[in-house]
Enzyme design. Sequence first.
Site, PDB file in Angstrom:
ATOM      1  N   ARG A  30      11.697  -5.885   5.471  1.00  9.43           N
ATOM      2  CA  ARG A  30      11.255  -4.146   5.434  1.00  9.43           C
ATOM      3  C   ARG A  30      12.403  -3.571   6.150  1.00  9.43           C
ATOM      4  NH1 ARG A  30       5.412  -2.016   5.668  1.00  9.43           N
ATOM      5  NH2 ARG A  30       5.484  -3.062   7.746  1.00  9.43           N
ATOM      6  N   LYS A  54       0.661  -1.137   0.036  1.00 13.02           N
ATOM      7  CA  LYS A  54      -0.076   0.132   0.007  1.00 13.02           C
ATOM      8  C   LYS A  54       0.972   1.204   0.192  1.00 13.02           C
ATOM      9  CE  LYS A  54      -2.069  -1.242   3.693  1.00 13.02           C
ATOM     10  NZ  LYS A  54      -1.426  -2.440   4.108  1.00 13.02           N
ATOM     11  N   ARG A  62     -10.683   0.251   8.305  1.00 13.40           N
ATOM     12  CA  ARG A  62     -10.012  -0.867   8.493  1.00 13.40           C
ATOM     13  C   ARG A  62     -11.199  -1.722   9.272  1.00 13.40           C
ATOM     14  NH1 ARG A  62      -3.965   0.226   8.517  1.00 13.40           N
ATOM     15  NH2 ARG A  62      -3.011  -1.845   8.795  1.00 13.40           N
ATOM     16  N   ARG A 105      10.672  -1.637  11.718  1.00 16.48           N
ATOM     17  CA  ARG A 105       9.513  -1.454  12.739  1.00 16.48           C
ATOM     18  C   ARG A 105       9.340  -2.613  13.831  1.00 16.48           C
ATOM     19  NH1 ARG A 105       4.750   0.191   8.407  1.00 16.48           N
ATOM     20  NH2 ARG A 105       3.464  -1.089   9.745  1.00 16.48           N
ATOM     21  N   ARG A 145      -0.914  -9.616  13.066  1.00 17.04           N
ATOM     22  CA  ARG A 145      -1.379  -8.521  12.099  1.00 17.04           C
ATOM     23  C   ARG A 145      -2.279  -9.221  10.968  1.00 17.04           C
ATOM     24  NH1 ARG A 145       3.558  -5.438  10.538  1.00 17.04           N
ATOM     25  NH2 ARG A 145       2.233  -4.195   9.176  1.00 17.04           N
TER      26      ARG A 145
HETATM   27  P1  AP5 Z   1       5.029  -1.849   2.006  1.00 10.95           P
HETATM   28  O1  AP5 Z   1       4.495  -0.727   0.864  1.00 10.95           O
HETATM   29  O2  AP5 Z   1       5.477  -0.922   3.006  1.00 10.95           O
HETATM   30  O3  AP5 Z   1       3.566  -2.369   2.254  1.00 10.95           O
HETATM   31  P2  AP5 Z   1       2.198  -1.855   3.257  1.00 10.95           P
HETATM   32  O4  AP5 Z   1       0.958  -2.517   2.418  1.00 10.95           O
HETATM   33  O5  AP5 Z   1       2.106  -0.578   3.313  1.00 10.95           O
HETATM   34  O6  AP5 Z   1       2.441  -2.697   4.547  1.00 10.95           O
HETATM   35  P3  AP5 Z   1       2.245  -2.094   6.054  1.00 10.95           P
HETATM   36  O7  AP5 Z   1       2.867  -3.087   6.840  1.00 10.95           O
HETATM   37  O8  AP5 Z   1       2.720  -0.749   6.331  1.00 10.95           O
HETATM   38  O9  AP5 Z   1       0.867  -2.152   6.108  1.00 10.95           O
HETATM   39  P4  AP5 Z   1      -0.147  -2.200   7.470  1.00 10.95           P
HETATM   40  O10 AP5 Z   1      -1.612  -2.216   6.927  1.00 10.95           O
HETATM   41  O11 AP5 Z   1       0.066  -3.388   8.460  1.00 10.95           O
HETATM   42  O12 AP5 Z   1       0.546  -1.253   8.296  1.00 10.95           O
HETATM   43  P5  AP5 Z   1       0.209   0.319   8.703  1.00 10.95           P
HETATM   44  O13 AP5 Z   1       1.407   1.252   8.637  1.00 10.95           O
HETATM   45  O14 AP5 Z   1      -0.902   0.768   7.813  1.00 10.95           O
HETATM   46  O15 AP5 Z   1       5.641  -2.923   1.149  1.00 10.95           O
HETATM   47  C1  AP5 Z   1       6.005  -3.861   2.556  1.00 10.95           C
HETATM   48  C2  AP5 Z   1       7.627  -4.394   1.979  1.00 10.95           C
HETATM   49  O16 AP5 Z   1       7.393  -4.762   0.717  1.00 10.95           O
HETATM   50  C3  AP5 Z   1       8.483  -3.162   1.889  1.00 10.95           C
HETATM   51  O17 AP5 Z   1       9.725  -3.646   2.037  1.00 10.95           O
HETATM   52  C4  AP5 Z   1       8.586  -3.003   0.177  1.00 10.95           C
HETATM   53  O18 AP5 Z   1       9.743  -2.288  -0.185  1.00 10.95           O
HETATM   54  C5  AP5 Z   1       8.127  -4.318  -0.056  1.00 10.95           C
HETATM   55  N1  AP5 Z   1       7.545  -4.487  -1.368  1.00 10.95           N
HETATM   56  C6  AP5 Z   1       6.485  -3.719  -1.674  1.00 10.95           C
HETATM   57  N2  AP5 Z   1       6.006  -3.981  -3.130  1.00 10.95           N
HETATM   58  C7  AP5 Z   1       6.831  -5.070  -3.473  1.00 10.95           C
HETATM   59  C8  AP5 Z   1       6.673  -6.039  -4.712  1.00 10.95           C
HETATM   60  N3  AP5 Z   1       5.725  -5.842  -5.617  1.00 10.95           N
HETATM   61  N4  AP5 Z   1       7.758  -6.722  -4.795  1.00 10.95           N
HETATM   62  C9  AP5 Z   1       8.767  -6.982  -3.653  1.00 10.95           C
HETATM   63  N5  AP5 Z   1       8.681  -6.270  -2.483  1.00 10.95           N
HETATM   64  C10 AP5 Z   1       7.707  -5.393  -2.567  1.00 10.95           C
HETATM   65  O19 AP5 Z   1      -0.283   0.416   9.906  1.00 10.95           O
HETATM   66  C11 AP5 Z   1       0.201   0.117  11.419  1.00 10.95           C
HETATM   67  C12 AP5 Z   1      -0.428  -0.103  12.506  1.00 10.95           C
HETATM   68  O20 AP5 Z   1      -0.970   1.360  12.573  1.00 10.95           O
HETATM   69  C13 AP5 Z   1      -1.695  -1.138  12.481  1.00 10.95           C
HETATM   70  O21 AP5 Z   1      -1.216  -2.164  12.772  1.00 10.95           O
HETATM   71  C14 AP5 Z   1      -2.642  -0.302  13.610  1.00 10.95           C
HETATM   72  O22 AP5 Z   1      -2.025  -0.578  14.747  1.00 10.95           O
HETATM   73  C15 AP5 Z   1      -2.576   1.101  13.232  1.00 10.95           C
HETATM   74  N6  AP5 Z   1      -3.522   1.623  12.217  1.00 10.95           N
HETATM   75  C16 AP5 Z   1      -3.205   2.005  11.182  1.00 10.95           C
HETATM   76  N7  AP5 Z   1      -4.386   2.357  10.411  1.00 10.95           N
HETATM   77  C17 AP5 Z   1      -5.424   2.171  11.311  1.00 10.95           C
HETATM   78  C18 AP5 Z   1      -6.894   2.162  11.297  1.00 10.95           C
HETATM   79  N8  AP5 Z   1      -7.348   2.555  10.207  1.00 10.95           N
HETATM   80  N9  AP5 Z   1      -7.419   1.716  12.333  1.00 10.95           N
HETATM   81  C19 AP5 Z   1      -6.798   1.202  13.463  1.00 10.95           C
HETATM   82  N10 AP5 Z   1      -5.606   1.158  13.364  1.00 10.95           N
HETATM   83  C20 AP5 Z   1      -4.767   1.414  12.570  1.00 10.95           C
END
Ligand code: AP5
Length: 214
Positions: free
Chosen positions: A127, A13, A88, A155, A166
Amino acid sequence: MRLTMLAPPGAGKGTQGEKIREVYDTPELSTGYLLRMHKNNRTPLGLKAEKYIDKGELVPDELMINMIKDQLKKPEYQKGFLLDGFPRTINQAEELDLVLEEHGPNLDVVLVLDVPKDVLVKRLTARRTCRKTGKVFNMEFNPPPPNYPHELYQREDDKMETVLYRMKIFDNRTKPLIDYYTKKGLVRFVKGTGSLDEVFGRIREVLDKIRESS
Ligand code: AP5
Protein backbone atom coordinates in the site's frame (compact mmCIF):
# COMPACT_ATOMS: atom_id res chain seq x y z
CA MET A 1 -28.06 4.88 6.67
CA ARG A 2 -25.85 4.34 9.74
CA LEU A 3 -23.20 1.72 9.31
CA THR A 4 -19.82 0.60 10.49
CA MET A 5 -17.21 -1.63 8.91
CA LEU A 6 -15.58 -4.17 11.13
CA ALA A 7 -12.58 -5.73 9.44
CA PRO A 8 -8.88 -6.38 9.95
CA PRO A 9 -6.15 -4.05 8.70
CA GLY A 10 -5.95 -4.10 4.92
CA ALA A 11 -9.40 -5.62 4.38
CA GLY A 12 -10.42 -2.62 2.27
CA LYS A 13 -12.42 -0.46 4.71
CA GLY A 14 -11.01 2.80 3.36
CA THR A 15 -11.18 1.68 -0.28
CA GLN A 16 -14.78 0.48 -0.08
CA GLY A 17 -15.75 3.36 2.22
CA GLU A 18 -14.94 5.79 -0.58
CA LYS A 19 -17.28 3.92 -2.95
CA ILE A 20 -20.07 3.65 -0.37
CA ARG A 21 -19.82 7.40 0.26
CA GLU A 22 -20.13 8.16 -3.46
CA VAL A 23 -23.06 5.82 -4.21
CA TYR A 24 -25.10 6.13 -1.00
CA ASP A 25 -24.21 9.74 -0.15
CA THR A 26 -23.22 8.62 3.33
CA PRO A 27 -20.42 10.66 4.89
CA GLU A 28 -17.47 8.61 6.01
CA LEU A 29 -15.82 8.98 9.37
CA SER A 30 -12.49 7.18 9.44
CA THR A 31 -10.78 7.21 12.83
CA GLY A 32 -7.44 6.13 11.31
CA TYR A 33 -7.57 9.00 8.81
CA LEU A 34 -8.56 11.53 11.47
CA LEU A 35 -5.78 10.36 13.79
CA ARG A 36 -3.20 10.63 11.01
CA MET A 37 -4.39 14.21 10.32
CA HIS A 38 -3.97 15.05 14.00
CA LYS A 39 -0.55 13.41 13.98
CA ASN A 40 0.61 15.29 10.88
CA ASN A 41 -0.72 18.60 12.24
CA ARG A 42 1.00 18.00 15.60
CA THR A 43 -2.20 18.65 17.58
CA PRO A 44 -2.33 17.65 21.28
CA LEU A 45 -4.40 14.57 20.32
CA GLY A 46 -1.99 13.74 17.48
CA LEU A 47 1.01 13.96 19.80
CA LYS A 48 -0.67 11.65 22.33
CA ALA A 49 -1.82 9.16 19.67
CA GLU A 50 1.38 9.02 17.61
CA LYS A 51 3.28 6.48 19.66
CA TYR A 52 0.33 4.07 19.62
CA ILE A 53 -0.37 4.41 15.88
CA ASP A 54 3.25 3.92 14.79
CA LYS A 55 3.61 0.78 16.92
CA GLY A 56 0.26 -0.63 15.74
CA GLU A 57 -1.27 -0.38 19.23
CA LEU A 58 -4.81 0.85 19.76
CA VAL A 59 -5.09 4.45 20.91
CA PRO A 60 -6.65 4.48 24.43
CA ASP A 61 -10.44 4.21 24.47
CA GLU A 62 -10.98 7.49 26.31
CA LEU A 63 -9.25 9.53 23.58
CA MET A 64 -11.10 7.68 20.83
CA ILE A 65 -14.52 7.96 22.44
CA ASN A 66 -14.12 11.71 23.01
CA MET A 67 -12.98 12.16 19.42
CA ILE A 68 -15.92 10.24 17.96
CA LYS A 69 -18.46 11.99 20.22
CA ASP A 70 -17.20 15.36 18.99
CA GLN A 71 -17.42 14.24 15.38
CA LEU A 72 -20.90 12.72 15.59
CA LYS A 73 -22.32 16.01 16.90
CA LYS A 74 -21.49 17.68 13.58
CA PRO A 75 -24.45 18.50 11.29
CA GLU A 76 -23.10 16.43 8.37
CA TYR A 77 -23.48 13.18 10.36
CA GLN A 78 -27.05 13.73 11.57
CA LYS A 79 -28.71 11.96 8.63
CA GLY A 80 -26.33 9.02 8.51
CA PHE A 81 -22.70 8.01 8.53
CA LEU A 82 -20.24 5.31 7.68
CA LEU A 83 -17.77 4.54 10.46
CA ASP A 84 -14.42 3.15 9.34
CA GLY A 85 -12.28 1.89 12.21
CA PHE A 86 -14.69 2.56 15.08
CA PRO A 87 -15.59 0.85 17.35
CA ARG A 88 -12.58 -1.38 17.89
CA THR A 89 -13.15 -2.52 21.47
CA ILE A 90 -16.20 -3.63 23.44
CA ASN A 91 -15.88 -0.50 25.55
CA GLN A 92 -15.99 1.70 22.41
CA ALA A 93 -19.03 -0.21 21.11
CA GLU A 94 -20.91 0.28 24.39
CA GLU A 95 -20.12 3.99 24.39
CA LEU A 96 -21.27 4.25 20.77
CA ASP A 97 -24.57 2.60 21.72
CA LEU A 98 -25.07 5.24 24.43
CA VAL A 99 -24.30 8.12 22.07
CA LEU A 100 -26.69 6.77 19.42
CA GLU A 101 -29.46 6.12 21.96
CA GLU A 102 -29.21 9.76 22.96
CA HIS A 103 -29.03 11.29 19.50
CA GLY A 104 -31.13 9.13 17.19
CA PRO A 105 -31.51 5.68 15.66
CA ASN A 106 -28.95 2.96 16.22
CA LEU A 107 -26.76 1.33 13.58
CA ASP A 108 -28.52 -0.25 10.57
CA VAL A 109 -25.75 -2.67 9.76
CA VAL A 110 -22.25 -3.81 10.68
CA LEU A 111 -20.34 -4.94 7.58
CA VAL A 112 -17.68 -7.53 8.28
CA LEU A 113 -15.20 -7.83 5.40
CA ASP A 114 -13.71 -11.29 5.31
CA VAL A 115 -10.17 -11.54 3.88
CA PRO A 116 -7.55 -14.25 4.58
CA LYS A 117 -4.41 -13.18 6.44
CA ASP A 118 -1.91 -13.88 3.63
CA VAL A 119 -3.90 -11.56 1.31
CA LEU A 120 -4.02 -8.84 3.99
CA VAL A 121 -0.25 -8.94 4.41
CA LYS A 122 0.33 -8.67 0.64
CA ARG A 123 -2.09 -5.74 0.36
CA LEU A 124 -0.67 -3.80 3.30
CA THR A 125 3.00 -4.11 2.47
CA ALA A 126 2.28 -2.87 -1.09
CA ARG A 127 0.00 0.00 0.00
CA ARG A 128 1.13 3.54 -0.74
CA THR A 129 -0.69 6.75 0.21
CA CYS A 130 -0.62 10.10 -1.56
CA ARG A 131 0.99 12.71 0.68
CA LYS A 132 -1.07 15.53 -0.85
CA THR A 133 -4.57 14.03 -1.21
CA GLY A 134 -4.54 11.03 1.17
CA LYS A 135 -5.67 8.77 -1.69
CA VAL A 136 -4.70 5.14 -1.20
CA PHE A 137 -3.08 2.99 -3.90
CA ASN A 138 -1.53 -0.41 -4.08
CA MET A 139 1.67 -0.99 -6.04
CA GLU A 140 0.59 -4.55 -6.85
CA PHE A 141 -3.20 -4.48 -7.13
CA ASN A 142 -4.30 -0.87 -7.63
CA PRO A 143 -1.36 1.21 -8.87
CA PRO A 144 -1.47 4.98 -9.36
CA PRO A 145 -1.92 6.22 -12.96
CA PRO A 146 1.29 6.71 -14.97
CA ASN A 147 3.00 10.07 -14.22
CA TYR A 148 0.98 10.50 -11.01
CA PRO A 149 2.02 14.00 -9.94
CA HIS A 150 2.24 13.68 -6.13
CA GLU A 151 4.57 11.94 -3.72
CA LEU A 152 3.48 8.53 -2.43
CA TYR A 153 4.60 7.25 0.97
CA GLN A 154 4.42 4.05 2.95
CA ARG A 155 2.62 4.30 6.31
CA GLU A 156 4.90 3.72 9.30
CA ASP A 157 2.53 0.99 10.53
CA ASP A 158 2.61 -0.86 7.17
CA LYS A 159 6.06 -2.34 7.82
CA MET A 160 5.80 -6.15 7.95
CA GLU A 161 6.45 -6.53 11.70
CA THR A 162 3.86 -3.90 12.62
CA VAL A 163 1.33 -5.32 10.16
CA LEU A 164 1.55 -8.72 11.88
CA TYR A 165 1.19 -7.06 15.28
CA ARG A 166 -1.88 -5.08 14.15
CA MET A 167 -3.51 -8.32 13.03
CA LYS A 168 -2.91 -9.83 16.45
CA ILE A 169 -4.47 -6.76 18.06
CA PHE A 170 -7.47 -7.11 15.75
CA ASP A 171 -7.93 -10.77 16.74
CA ASN A 172 -7.65 -10.04 20.47
CA ARG A 173 -9.44 -6.71 20.85
CA THR A 174 -11.71 -6.13 17.84
CA LYS A 175 -12.88 -9.56 16.65
CA PRO A 176 -15.04 -10.05 19.79
CA LEU A 177 -17.22 -7.24 18.42
CA ILE A 178 -18.49 -9.61 15.71
CA ASP A 179 -20.18 -11.57 18.47
CA TYR A 180 -21.36 -8.38 20.19
CA TYR A 181 -23.12 -7.15 17.03
CA THR A 182 -24.30 -10.62 15.94
CA LYS A 183 -26.34 -10.75 19.16
CA LYS A 184 -27.96 -7.48 18.08
CA GLY A 185 -28.74 -8.95 14.63
CA LEU A 186 -26.64 -6.34 12.83
CA VAL A 187 -23.80 -8.31 11.26
CA ARG A 188 -23.55 -9.01 7.53
CA PHE A 189 -20.47 -10.87 6.25
CA VAL A 190 -19.05 -9.83 2.90
CA LYS A 191 -16.31 -11.72 1.07
CA GLY A 192 -13.54 -9.13 0.72
CA THR A 193 -11.40 -10.86 -1.92
CA GLY A 194 -11.59 -10.30 -5.68
CA SER A 195 -11.40 -7.00 -7.52
CA LEU A 196 -12.40 -3.70 -5.91
CA ASP A 197 -15.59 -3.69 -8.00
CA GLU A 198 -16.47 -7.29 -7.18
CA VAL A 199 -16.24 -6.54 -3.46
CA PHE A 200 -18.29 -3.40 -3.89
CA GLY A 201 -20.94 -5.38 -5.82
CA ARG A 202 -21.35 -7.66 -2.78
CA ILE A 203 -21.57 -4.67 -0.45
CA ARG A 204 -24.24 -3.11 -2.66
CA GLU A 205 -26.37 -6.24 -2.46
CA VAL A 206 -26.37 -5.94 1.33
CA LEU A 207 -26.89 -2.18 1.49
CA ASP A 208 -29.63 -2.10 -1.15
CA LYS A 209 -31.65 -4.68 0.80
CA ILE A 210 -31.28 -2.64 3.97
CA ARG A 211 -32.31 0.54 2.21
CA GLU A 212 -35.37 -1.15 0.70
CA SER A 213 -36.51 -2.53 4.05
CA SER A 214 -36.10 0.77 5.95
P1 AP5 B 1 -7.46 -0.21 2.59
O1 AP5 B 1 -8.76 0.14 1.98
O2 AP5 B 1 -6.48 0.90 2.83
O3 AP5 B 1 -7.67 -1.13 3.88
P2 AP5 B 1 -8.19 -0.76 5.33
O4 AP5 B 1 -9.08 -1.87 5.77
O5 AP5 B 1 -8.74 0.63 5.36
O6 AP5 B 1 -6.82 -0.88 6.10
P3 AP5 B 1 -6.16 0.01 7.24
O7 AP5 B 1 -4.76 -0.54 7.41
O8 AP5 B 1 -6.26 1.48 6.96
O9 AP5 B 1 -7.00 -0.37 8.44
P4 AP5 B 1 -6.60 -0.31 9.91
O10 AP5 B 1 -7.86 -0.68 10.54
O11 AP5 B 1 -5.43 -1.12 10.35
O12 AP5 B 1 -6.00 1.15 10.05
P5 AP5 B 1 -6.67 2.52 10.46
O13 AP5 B 1 -6.17 3.54 9.52
O14 AP5 B 1 -8.12 2.37 10.70
O15 AP5 B 1 -6.77 -1.31 1.64
C1 AP5 B 1 -5.48 -1.80 1.94
C2 AP5 B 1 -4.67 -1.92 0.64
O16 AP5 B 1 -5.26 -2.95 -0.17
C3 AP5 B 1 -4.67 -0.67 -0.22
O17 AP5 B 1 -3.41 -0.55 -0.83
C4 AP5 B 1 -5.77 -0.93 -1.29
O18 AP5 B 1 -5.49 -0.28 -2.50
C5 AP5 B 1 -5.68 -2.44 -1.44
N1 AP5 B 1 -6.96 -3.07 -1.72
C6 AP5 B 1 -8.19 -2.78 -1.17
N2 AP5 B 1 -9.13 -3.60 -1.66
C7 AP5 B 1 -8.50 -4.44 -2.53
C8 AP5 B 1 -8.95 -5.51 -3.35
N3 AP5 B 1 -10.24 -5.90 -3.40
N4 AP5 B 1 -8.02 -6.14 -4.11
C9 AP5 B 1 -6.72 -5.77 -4.09
N5 AP5 B 1 -6.24 -4.76 -3.33
C10 AP5 B 1 -7.13 -4.10 -2.56
O19 AP5 B 1 -6.03 2.74 11.90
C11 AP5 B 1 -4.64 3.01 12.05
C12 AP5 B 1 -4.29 3.11 13.53
O20 AP5 B 1 -5.05 4.17 14.16
C13 AP5 B 1 -4.63 1.86 14.38
O21 AP5 B 1 -3.63 0.87 14.30
C14 AP5 B 1 -4.72 2.49 15.78
O22 AP5 B 1 -3.45 2.78 16.29
C15 AP5 B 1 -5.43 3.82 15.49
N6 AP5 B 1 -6.90 3.71 15.58
C16 AP5 B 1 -7.79 3.93 14.58
N7 AP5 B 1 -9.04 3.74 15.01
C17 AP5 B 1 -8.94 3.41 16.33
C18 AP5 B 1 -9.89 3.07 17.32
N8 AP5 B 1 -11.21 3.05 17.07
N9 AP5 B 1 -9.43 2.76 18.57
C19 AP5 B 1 -8.11 2.79 18.85
N10 AP5 B 1 -7.17 3.09 17.95
C20 AP5 B 1 -7.57 3.40 16.69
